[in-house]
Design an enzyme around this catalytic site. Structure first.
Site, short mmCIF file in Angstrom:
data_model
loop_
_atom_site.label_atom_id
_atom_site.label_comp_id
_atom_site.label_asym_id
_atom_site.label_seq_id
_atom_site.Cartn_x
_atom_site.Cartn_y
_atom_site.Cartn_z
N ARG A 179 0.84 -1.21 0.00
CA ARG A 179 0.00 0.00 0.00
C ARG A 179 0.87 1.25 0.00
NH1 ARG A 179 -0.90 4.82 2.51
NH2 ARG A 179 -0.62 3.84 4.56
N ASP A 180 1.53 1.53 1.11
CA ASP A 180 2.36 2.74 1.18
C ASP A 180 3.59 2.60 0.29
OD1 ASP A 180 2.59 5.30 2.04
OD2 ASP A 180 3.08 4.84 4.11
N TYR A 231 -5.97 5.54 11.51
CA TYR A 231 -4.78 6.36 11.27
C TYR A 231 -5.07 7.81 11.65
CZ TYR A 231 -1.76 3.42 8.22
OH TYR A 231 -0.90 2.49 7.70
N GLU A 286 -3.70 10.86 10.42
CA GLU A 286 -2.83 11.45 9.40
C GLU A 286 -2.23 12.78 9.89
OE1 GLU A 286 -2.94 12.59 4.64
OE2 GLU A 286 -4.80 12.56 5.79
N THR A 305 3.69 11.42 8.98
CA THR A 305 3.30 11.43 7.57
C THR A 305 4.33 12.08 6.66
OG1 THR A 305 0.98 11.49 8.27
CG2 THR A 305 1.45 12.12 5.98
N HIS A 308 4.29 4.71 12.66
CA HIS A 308 4.45 4.62 11.20
C HIS A 308 5.43 5.72 10.78
CE1 HIS A 308 2.47 4.05 7.07
NE2 HIS A 308 3.17 5.15 6.90
N HIS A 321 8.25 7.70 8.36
CA HIS A 321 8.76 8.00 7.02
C HIS A 321 10.22 8.47 7.16
CE1 HIS A 321 5.39 7.62 4.09
NE2 HIS A 321 4.72 7.51 5.24
#
Length: 527
Positions: free
Chosen positions: A14-15, A142, A144, A177, A205, A207
């Protein structure tokens, strides 16, 4: 004391698929999903975003059908949206049972993107969660832009979490995010939330925009999160996500109080598969999965490993289904080469080993890539060259190849103390070289032996700059004689093999320089 279990959710499909230029086919997605769950043994996988395309729908359907038949359906998740019935209906048709609902985790996103109040947003979320529950769909949520939310609107984040505590939500997902967090912030933000809501399941999560993804994962775990979201090879939008292999290695080696279900031995194989399917090449120096990561280049390192594993760390290649290599190049020492020879079952005398080492250093200076597979060819060439006294040397040559024109060669040969130069054309560059050579030897009233066979061998491995061995068979005195040449260029290796032949015939039949050749050294015969 029992270890704290950390759930690993892989979001490569997905990501990770949001990497620019990447689009997995339905069959590729199914293959990756199967390997992640069965071989790598992650806890869950996030495989798609709802309502994206018909192709995405077909891919999800293929995965959910397989997962239902094999007991994995509750470990397959889909990103959904606060859109009333739309995402839920899409999931029901696709056969998915777990949704990861994307909501607004910062006041900026809520105010400027949705243009709603917190109360309005929470009401919309509650309706979607209830609709999911009534249809047998499990909900994770989530937040975001949560990282910026904690920086600039922390009161809103806590108001949101207070609301979620009243909802039938299994996991709350905290994404950085835009990949803007520092490790210190990751720890402080997560710790403040975990301490305030001890009964909730939180996942982090990360990045990687500042190359801090793995460091932030480490700090989030220290702060108390119960789950991580990772991708194979760190794939994802912009600079990607925290990479699966790096995060798992870091947890195992530096956070002994936690454990995961991931099989480290499978991390390299899934990495190579995703590299192939995505077309995104893994940098050679990428931790854990890069080609160079377990390769020692400096000779001193190989020497230290030989004596007492002085350059080993806990990051052993065998953990990941790999093995340690010792590079061959200009920084190689005898220890590097001995390590590679051991792998091939070859042992050389010290004097020969020195000569092979010197040849490898020379190749490295020319930026040639030398591999273990090249070693037998190099040894053969070096030892073969040692048996021939070089009185004949091809000093210089120019080879040309032009469209609609015959290839040509100009060469300069030194025989004893005399230098000769000639030019000729031929059907190919090597043929032109031989024709020019025949002119020189014709002046000396010498015939060159007949070439009876010409073989080119390239060491296995398929490297673009791999060494090339040319073996030429000559008819000399009614006997077949083979000479070898080694170079990264096929024509050059043939010229080297030819020079060995010239020295062989020089030794068996001493050349006399006729009177027509000037007796002064280094006088060209070229008119």
């Amino acid at each position: 004391m029992p270890k704290r279990y950390i759930e690993i959710m892989d979001t490569t499909l997905r990501d990770g698929e949001q990497t620019s230029g990447v689009s997995f086919s339905a069959s590729e997605k199914l293959t990756i999903a199967q390997l992640l769950l069965q071989e790598v043994k992650v806890d869950r996988i996030e495989i798609a975003s709802a309502r994206v395309s018909d192709g995405e729908f077909q891919a999800v359907k293929k995965i959910t059908e397989w997962a239902s038949q094999n007991g994995y359906i509750d470990r397959v998740e889909v990103l959904t949206f606060v859109d009333g019935e739309a995402s839920i209906n899409w999931m029901l048709k696709a056969g998915a049972k777990v949704m990861n609902l994307l909501t607004k985790g910062s006041m900026n996103h809520l105010k400027y993107q949705l243009k709603k109040t917190p109360a309005e947003h929470f009401e919309d979320i509650a309706q979607v969660i209830e609709l999911a529950r009534s249809n047998g769909i499990e909900s994770n949520v989530y937040l975001e832009d949560w990282s910026n939310g904690m920086r600039s609107s922390r009161e809103y984040v806590f108001e949101f979490l207070d609301f979620l505590a009243t909802q039938p939500v299994k996991r709350i997902l905290l994404p950085d995010t835009l990949g803007v967090l520092t490790p210190a912030e990751s720890y402080e933000f997560v710790k403040s939330i975990v301490d305030r809501y001890p009964n909730q399941h939180f996942e982090f999560h990360a990045h990687n925009d500042y190359d801090l993804g793995t460091a932030n994962v480490l700090e989030a775990i220290r702060a108390g999160v119960q789950g991580l979201h990772l991708t194979v090879n760190g794939m994802g939008e912009r600079a990607g996500n925290a990479p699966l292999a790096s995060a798992i290695a870091v947890l195992k080696d530096f956070v002994p109080e936690v454990e995961t279900s991931v099989a480290e031995q499978s991390l390299y194989s899934i990495s190579k598969l995703v590299e192939t399917f995505s077309g995104v090449r893994i940098p050679a120096n990428k931790p854990i999965v890069g080609e160079n990561v377990f390769t020692q280049t400096a000779g001193i390192h190989a020497d230290g490993d030989k004596k007492n594993n002085l350059y080993f760390s806990n990051l052993m290649p065998e953990r990941f289904g790999r093995r340690r290599l010792y590079a061959l190049g200009k920084t190689s020492g005898k220890a590097n080469i001995e390590k590679n020879l051991q792998e091939l079952g070859i042992k050389l005398m010290d004097e020969d080993l020195k000569k092979v080492t010197q040849r490898i250093i020379e190749l490295g200076d020319r930026k040639e890539m030398v591999t273990r597979d090249d070693l037998p060819y190099i040894i053969s060439d070096v030892l073969d060259s040692n048996t021939i006294e070089e009185r004949v040397v091809v000093l210089n040559y120019v080879l040309t190849h032009s469209k609609n024109l015959k290839p040509s060669a100009t060469l300069q040969v030194k025989i004893g103390e005399h230098i000769f130069e000639e030019s000729a054309q031929g059907d190919g560059q090597y043929d032109a070289f031989m024709n020019a050579l025949r002119k020189i030897y014709g002046m000396l009233h010498m015939c060159l032996p007949m070439l009876t066979d010409y073989t080119v061998r390239i060491p296995p491995g398929g490297k673009t700059d791999a060494l090339c061995e040319t073996i030429i068979t000559w008819a000399i005195d009614n006997k077949e004689v083979k000479t070898r040449g080694l170079d990264s260029d096929q024509t050059v290796s043939a010229i080297k093999a030819t020079q060995k032949m010239l020295n062989l015939i020089d030794q068996t039949c001493e050349l006399s320089i006729p009177a027509l050749v000037a007796t002064e050294p280094e006088l060209s015969t070229k008119q």
